[in-house]
Design an enzyme around this catalytic site. Structure first.
Site, PDB file in Angstrom:
ATOM      1  N   LYS A 258      -3.444   7.067   3.745  1.00 14.79           N
ATOM      2  CA  LYS A 258      -4.781   6.448   3.725  1.00 14.79           C
ATOM      3  C   LYS A 258      -5.136   5.803   5.056  1.00 14.79           C
ATOM      4  O   LYS A 258      -6.205   6.033   5.601  1.00 14.79           O
ATOM      5  CB  LYS A 258      -4.858   5.337   2.663  1.00 14.79           C
ATOM      6  CG  LYS A 258      -4.759   5.767   1.241  1.00 14.79           C
ATOM      7  CD  LYS A 258      -4.981   4.577   0.307  1.00 14.79           C
ATOM      8  CE  LYS A 258      -3.900   3.508   0.399  1.00 14.79           C
ATOM      9  NZ  LYS A 258      -2.585   3.903  -0.141  1.00 14.79           N
TER      10      LYS A 258
ATOM     11  N   ARG B 105      -8.733  -1.148  -5.973  1.00 17.50           N
ATOM     12  CA  ARG B 105      -7.525  -0.603  -6.606  1.00 17.50           C
ATOM     13  C   ARG B 105      -7.425  -0.950  -8.077  1.00 17.50           C
ATOM     14  O   ARG B 105      -6.461  -0.548  -8.736  1.00 17.50           O
ATOM     15  CB  ARG B 105      -6.266  -1.164  -5.931  1.00 17.50           C
ATOM     16  CG  ARG B 105      -6.006  -0.585  -4.593  1.00 17.50           C
ATOM     17  CD  ARG B 105      -4.616  -0.963  -4.123  1.00 17.50           C
ATOM     18  NE  ARG B 105      -4.661  -0.993  -2.682  1.00 17.50           N
ATOM     19  CZ  ARG B 105      -3.670  -0.611  -1.896  1.00 17.50           C
ATOM     20  NH1 ARG B 105      -2.527  -0.208  -2.407  1.00 17.50           N
ATOM     21  NH2 ARG B 105      -3.803  -0.642  -0.597  1.00 17.50           N
TER      22      ARG B 105
ATOM     23  N   ARG C  64       9.082   5.751   6.998  1.00 19.46           N
ATOM     24  CA  ARG C  64       8.312   4.653   7.611  1.00 19.46           C
ATOM     25  C   ARG C  64       9.149   3.374   7.638  1.00 19.46           C
ATOM     26  O   ARG C  64       9.047   2.577   8.570  1.00 19.46           O
ATOM     27  CB  ARG C  64       7.015   4.426   6.829  1.00 19.46           C
ATOM     28  CG  ARG C  64       6.102   3.404   7.496  1.00 19.46           C
ATOM     29  CD  ARG C  64       4.741   3.338   6.846  1.00 19.46           C
ATOM     30  NE  ARG C  64       4.775   2.725   5.535  1.00 19.46           N
ATOM     31  CZ  ARG C  64       3.745   2.662   4.708  1.00 19.46           C
ATOM     32  NH1 ARG C  64       2.594   3.206   5.064  1.00 19.46           N
ATOM     33  NH2 ARG C  64       3.836   2.071   3.553  1.00 19.46           N
TER      34      ARG C  64
ATOM     35  N   ARG D  77       8.529  -2.057   7.534  1.00 19.67           N
ATOM     36  CA  ARG D  77       7.648  -2.819   6.653  1.00 19.67           C
ATOM     37  C   ARG D  77       8.443  -3.397   5.492  1.00 19.67           C
ATOM     38  O   ARG D  77       9.238  -2.715   4.865  1.00 19.67           O
ATOM     39  CB  ARG D  77       6.542  -1.894   6.132  1.00 19.67           C
ATOM     40  CG  ARG D  77       5.155  -2.403   6.456  1.00 19.67           C
ATOM     41  CD  ARG D  77       4.115  -1.438   5.997  1.00 19.67           C
ATOM     42  NE  ARG D  77       3.878  -1.513   4.566  1.00 19.67           N
ATOM     43  CZ  ARG D  77       2.848  -0.955   3.965  1.00 19.67           C
ATOM     44  NH1 ARG D  77       1.966  -0.272   4.677  1.00 19.67           N
ATOM     45  NH2 ARG D  77       2.682  -1.059   2.668  1.00 19.67           N
TER      46      ARG D  77
ATOM     47  N   ARG E  75       5.606   0.041  -6.413  1.00 21.90           N
ATOM     48  CA  ARG E  75       4.240   0.260  -5.925  1.00 21.90           C
ATOM     49  C   ARG E  75       3.662   1.538  -6.517  1.00 21.90           C
ATOM     50  O   ARG E  75       2.476   1.611  -6.816  1.00 21.90           O
ATOM     51  CB  ARG E  75       4.227   0.324  -4.398  1.00 21.90           C
ATOM     52  CG  ARG E  75       4.222  -1.081  -3.770  1.00 21.90           C
ATOM     53  CD  ARG E  75       4.781  -1.101  -2.376  1.00 21.90           C
ATOM     54  NE  ARG E  75       4.074  -0.272  -1.445  1.00 21.90           N
ATOM     55  CZ  ARG E  75       4.659   0.328  -0.398  1.00 21.90           C
ATOM     56  NH1 ARG E  75       5.943   0.192  -0.188  1.00 21.90           N
ATOM     57  NH2 ARG E  75       3.949   1.044   0.429  1.00 21.90           N
TER      58      ARG E  75
HETATM   59  P1  ADP Z   1       0.318   0.992   0.164  1.00 22.30           P
HETATM   60  O1  ADP Z   1      -0.905   1.736  -0.219  1.00 22.30           O
HETATM   61  O2  ADP Z   1       1.347   1.873   0.818  1.00 22.30           O
HETATM   62  O3  ADP Z   1       0.905   0.164  -0.945  1.00 22.30           O
HETATM   63  P2  ADP Z   1      -1.177  -0.984   1.731  1.00 22.30           P
HETATM   64  O4  ADP Z   1      -0.884  -1.390   3.128  1.00 22.30           O
HETATM   65  O5  ADP Z   1      -2.488  -0.357   1.476  1.00 22.30           O
HETATM   66  O6  ADP Z   1       0.015  -0.006   1.357  1.00 22.30           O
HETATM   67  O7  ADP Z   1      -0.998  -2.247   0.757  1.00 22.30           O
HETATM   68  C1  ADP Z   1       0.130  -3.063   0.838  1.00 22.30           C
HETATM   69  C2  ADP Z   1       0.107  -4.123  -0.269  1.00 22.30           C
HETATM   70  O8  ADP Z   1      -1.041  -4.983  -0.095  1.00 22.30           O
HETATM   71  C3  ADP Z   1      -0.011  -3.613  -1.702  1.00 22.30           C
HETATM   72  O9  ADP Z   1       1.225  -3.219  -2.256  1.00 22.30           O
HETATM   73  C4  ADP Z   1      -0.607  -4.855  -2.404  1.00 22.30           C
HETATM   74  O10 ADP Z   1       0.374  -5.829  -2.644  1.00 22.30           O
HETATM   75  C5  ADP Z   1      -1.561  -5.392  -1.369  1.00 22.30           C
HETATM   76  N1  ADP Z   1      -2.926  -4.844  -1.537  1.00 22.30           N
HETATM   77  C6  ADP Z   1      -3.569  -4.013  -0.683  1.00 22.30           C
HETATM   78  N2  ADP Z   1      -4.789  -3.699  -1.156  1.00 22.30           N
HETATM   79  C7  ADP Z   1      -4.920  -4.344  -2.348  1.00 22.30           C
HETATM   80  C8  ADP Z   1      -5.942  -4.420  -3.334  1.00 22.30           C
HETATM   81  N3  ADP Z   1      -7.099  -3.761  -3.188  1.00 22.30           N
HETATM   82  N4  ADP Z   1      -5.720  -5.181  -4.417  1.00 22.30           N
HETATM   83  C9  ADP Z   1      -4.579  -5.858  -4.567  1.00 22.30           C
HETATM   84  N5  ADP Z   1      -3.574  -5.830  -3.694  1.00 22.30           N
HETATM   85  C10 ADP Z   1      -3.731  -5.082  -2.589  1.00 22.30           C
END
Ligand code: ADP
Length: 187
Positions: A9, A84, A123, A129, A140
């Site tokens: 993404k 989400r 990654r 990370r 996740r």
């Molecule tokens: P990924 O899609 O690989 O989990 P992201 O960098 O997009 O990685 O998100 C990392 C973390 O940030 C998520 O696991 C969550 O804890 C938090 N997060 C990101 N976007 C949202 C959202 N829209 N609602 C709730 N938590 C979020």
């Protein structure tokens, strides 16, 4: 820009946003920046991120609301990793009704589950990370399947869903996105 963890993404969001000259708003990046700076928001978000759980809607929604009200987002914006949850979908509808924007497309990247785990473990080695450990990756993915996958149906019903095969090289995926969005990428 939607898709499970590891779908690419963030990478694709930047290319697409650059093309349209709009900011890519990544909730994950904003949370991580706050964690790195040790802000109150970061301290709170980290408790959830480290476990692979979503940050509560109230926190996330407020953060996005503030971000898209900034001047650079006036011509438009690309959201990466938001909404989400179904509650976030509704909240976003309200936000953009008040800013005068509309949702043009929801792009979902699809990738084989096995490939996703491999990408995230890779990654973990390169980026380090905190949430890219095998246990947290698995959580996740569960949370995505439970809370976010249903959103695909919502946007499909609205007629704005674009499903793109996220397998293969980054620029091939980019090309598929642009083809689906029916635009010519600037070179
Ligand atoms: P990924 O899609 O690989 O989990 P992201 O960098 O997009 O990685 O998100 C990392 C973390 O940030 C998520 O696991 C969550 O804890 C938090 N997060 C990101 N976007 C949202 C959202 N829209 N609602 C709730 N938590 C979020």
């Amino acid at each position: 820009m939607m898709g499970p963890p590891g779908a690419g993404k963030g990478t694709q969001a930047h290319v697409v946003a650059d093309h349209f000259g709009v900011p890519a708003v990544s909730t994950g990046d904003i949370f991580r920046a706050n964690v790195a700076e040790g802000t109150e928001l970061g301290v709170e978000a980290k408790r959830f991120m480290d476990k692979g759980e979503y940050v509560p809607d109230s926190i996330t929604n407020q953060m996005v609301r503030n971000r898209i009200q900034q001047l650079d987002a006036e011509p438009g914006f690309l959201l990466d990793g938001y909404p989400r949850t179904l509650a976030q979908v509704e909240e976003l509808d309200g936000m953009i009704a008040s800013t005068g924007h509309s949702l043009d497309a929801a792009v979902v990247l699809t990738v084989d589950p096995e490939e996703l785990v491999q990408r995230l473990l890779q990654r973990a080695k390169t980026d380090g990370r905190a949430d890219d450990t095998e246990e947290v990756i698995r959580r996740r993915q569960e949370v995505y399947a439970e809370q976010t996958e249903p959103l695909i149906g919502v946007y499909r019903e609205r007629g704005i869903l674009i499903e793109v095969d996220g397998m293969g090289p980054v620029d091939e995926v980019t090309k598929r996105i642009f083809d689906a969005l029916d635009v010519v990428p600037q070179s």
